[in-house]
Scaffold this motif. Structure first.
Motif, PDB file in Angstrom:
ATOM      1  N   LEU A  74      38.338  53.528  43.541  1.00 29.58           N
ATOM      2  CA  LEU A  74      37.003  53.097  43.969  1.00 29.58           C
ATOM      3  C   LEU A  74      36.411  52.095  42.991  1.00 29.58           C
ATOM      4  O   LEU A  74      35.755  51.133  43.383  1.00 29.58           O
ATOM      5  CB  LEU A  74      36.057  54.294  44.048  1.00 29.58           C
ATOM      6  N   ARG A 146      35.407  50.101  49.026  1.00 32.79           N
ATOM      7  CA  ARG A 146      34.042  50.478  49.376  1.00 32.79           C
ATOM      8  C   ARG A 146      33.325  49.214  49.775  1.00 32.79           C
ATOM      9  O   ARG A 146      33.490  48.178  49.153  1.00 32.79           O
ATOM     10  CB  ARG A 146      33.333  51.109  48.178  1.00 32.79           C
TER      11      ARG A 146
ATOM     12  N   CYS B   9      37.307  43.936  42.170  1.00 29.20           N
ATOM     13  CA  CYS B   9      37.636  44.099  43.593  1.00 29.20           C
ATOM     14  C   CYS B   9      38.128  42.811  44.251  1.00 29.20           C
ATOM     15  O   CYS B   9      38.567  42.846  45.398  1.00 29.20           O
ATOM     16  CB  CYS B   9      36.420  44.593  44.367  1.00 29.20           C
ATOM     17  N   ARG B  12      34.522  39.036  47.517  1.00 26.80           N
ATOM     18  CA  ARG B  12      33.740  39.812  48.480  1.00 26.80           C
ATOM     19  C   ARG B  12      32.487  39.030  48.858  1.00 26.80           C
ATOM     20  O   ARG B  12      32.025  38.168  48.113  1.00 26.80           O
ATOM     21  CB  ARG B  12      33.308  41.158  47.894  1.00 26.80           C
ATOM     22  N   ALA B  13      31.912  39.406  50.007  1.00 23.84           N
ATOM     23  CA  ALA B  13      30.743  38.709  50.527  1.00 23.84           C
ATOM     24  C   ALA B  13      29.507  38.989  49.673  1.00 23.84           C
ATOM     25  O   ALA B  13      29.376  40.056  49.079  1.00 23.84           O
ATOM     26  CB  ALA B  13      30.487  39.131  51.962  1.00 23.84           C
ATOM     27  N   ILE B  15      26.547  39.800  50.415  1.00 20.33           N
ATOM     28  CA  ILE B  15      25.670  40.933  50.755  1.00 20.33           C
ATOM     29  C   ILE B  15      26.115  42.238  50.109  1.00 20.33           C
ATOM     30  O   ILE B  15      25.372  43.202  50.102  1.00 20.33           O
ATOM     31  CB  ILE B  15      25.537  41.138  52.287  1.00 20.33           C
ATOM     32  N   GLU B  16      27.320  42.284  49.548  1.00 18.22           N
ATOM     33  CA  GLU B  16      27.740  43.490  48.828  1.00 18.22           C
ATOM     34  C   GLU B  16      27.155  43.530  47.417  1.00 18.22           C
ATOM     35  O   GLU B  16      27.282  44.532  46.728  1.00 18.22           O
ATOM     36  CB  GLU B  16      29.270  43.540  48.720  1.00 18.22           C
ATOM     37  N   ALA B  61      27.669  47.528  46.476  1.00 17.50           N
ATOM     38  CA  ALA B  61      28.304  48.216  47.607  1.00 17.50           C
ATOM     39  C   ALA B  61      29.800  48.421  47.372  1.00 17.50           C
ATOM     40  O   ALA B  61      30.476  49.027  48.196  1.00 17.50           O
ATOM     41  CB  ALA B  61      28.080  47.436  48.903  1.00 17.50           C
ATOM     42  N   GLY B  62      30.322  47.896  46.267  1.00 22.84           N
ATOM     43  CA  GLY B  62      31.757  48.044  45.996  1.00 22.84           C
ATOM     44  C   GLY B  62      31.989  48.958  44.809  1.00 22.84           C
ATOM     45  O   GLY B  62      31.734  50.157  44.876  1.00 22.84           O
ATOM     46  N   CYS B  63      32.414  48.368  43.691  1.00 23.68           N
ATOM     47  CA  CYS B  63      32.783  49.189  42.538  1.00 23.68           C
ATOM     48  C   CYS B  63      31.585  49.582  41.689  1.00 23.68           C
ATOM     49  O   CYS B  63      31.725  50.399  40.777  1.00 23.68           O
ATOM     50  CB  CYS B  63      33.816  48.456  41.697  1.00 23.68           C
ATOM     51  N   GLY B  64      30.415  49.011  41.953  1.00 21.70           N
ATOM     52  CA  GLY B  64      29.222  49.405  41.205  1.00 21.70           C
ATOM     53  C   GLY B  64      29.184  48.899  39.777  1.00 21.70           C
ATOM     54  O   GLY B  64      28.481  49.463  38.949  1.00 21.70           O
ATOM     55  N   GLN B  65      29.935  47.842  39.475  1.00 23.84           N
ATOM     56  CA  GLN B  65      29.999  47.324  38.103  1.00 23.84           C
ATOM     57  C   GLN B  65      29.193  46.027  37.968  1.00 23.84           C
ATOM     58  O   GLN B  65      29.140  45.225  38.891  1.00 23.84           O
ATOM     59  CB  GLN B  65      31.454  47.034  37.712  1.00 23.84           C
TER      60      GLN B  65
END
Lengths: 187, 94
Positions: A74, A146, B9, B12-13, B15-16, B61-65
């Protein structure tokens, strides 16, 4: 569900979302799926994962199977564990029993709802609400991520294909399951 | 929409993500010697350049980093993505 397991005996109180089955797309609620999260703090998280789980951790954005369970990456130091409810609960119990203070294993099966999407139109149904590139080059079988689904967050993993059609497992907050169901009903 | 390459990740777009504003803003100190001017500057005033800029972004919205992005505010071109705690040499990008 194992009758002796109190966690597994907790009743699911989430809304029932009607399955969608039409040509090219089926969206089914996956019942009895255990969902847990493992967080490992510290810089050597991957090595510690190997110590705890007994397998090498999945690569970033990938999911690997091990026995009855699937481990998905994740974030750095954070993994999602899915599988049969009792098996996941047992794994979490074992990890917690280590008593280590650099790891956190939490079973949150009842806080999430899982769906299985399959069919030729599954990508199109997801693409309407999810910004991920789900084409095979960017998201092959075994990929996991995610991201967003409309106004909510989702976890998505691509499972082995059925025939020519892709198959995805998506997991959303249980409180957003009815919303996700509506999105797919209209997609 | 921007396509931002998260260091963990991949692309990514936009909006994430959430933009955390200007990067490398340092809290002045020691706290009892900071002038009101310097404190106000730290709290409220940010650079708003036309051209190359360094920003913090969160892949919420992904890895939160969190990570840093060197972005051109005119062309939106992203010249570099680099980890928190690091700086880009002046003139090396954007």
């Amino acid at each position: 569900m194992a009758d002796s397991n109190p966690t597994a005996l907790l009743r699911r109180t989430g809304p029932d979302v009607a399955d969608i089955v039409r040509p090219g797309l089926s969206v089914r609620t996956e019942t009895g799926l255990g969902i847990a999260k493992l967080r490992i703090f510290g810089r050597a998280a991957d090595a510690r994962f190997q110590e705890i789980a007994g397998i090498a951790p999945p690569l970033p954005c990938r999911e690997i199977g091990s026995g009855d369970l699937a481990f998905a990456w994740l974030a750095p130091g954070e993994w999602l564990i899915t599988g049969a409810e009792a098996a996941v609960a047992a794994w979490v119990e074992r990890a917690t029993a280590l008593g280590a203070d650099d790891l956190l294993a939490i079973d949150f099966s009842h806080a999430r709802t899982a769906f299985l999407l399959e069919g030729e139109s599954a990508r199109a149904a997801l693409a309407a609400h999810c910004p991920l590139d789900l084409w095979p080059d960017a998201f092959p079988a075994g990929a996991a991520a995610r991201s967003l689904l409309g106004d909510t967050g989702l976890f998505i993993a691509r499972l082995a294909d059925t025939g020519d059609a892709p198959r995805f497992r998506i997991i959303v907050d249980q409180t957003m399951a009815a919303y996700a169901g509506r999105l797919f009903a209209r997609a | 929409m921007l396509l931002i390459t998260c260091p963990h990740c991949g692309p990514r777009a936009e909006i994430e993500y959430r933009c955390g504003g200007e990067a490398h803003v340092e809290r002045p100190g020691p706290h009892d010697q900071v002038s009101d001017q310097a404190w106000a500057d730290y709290l409220f005033y940010r650079a708003n350049p036309k051209g190359g800029h360094r920003e913090r972004w969160l892949h919420v919205a992904g890895c939160g980093q969190w990570f840093n992005v060197a972005r051109d505010t005119i062309t939106h071109e992203i010249a570099a993505v680099y980890p928190m705690g690091e700086t880009l040499a002046e003139g090396s990008a954007a």
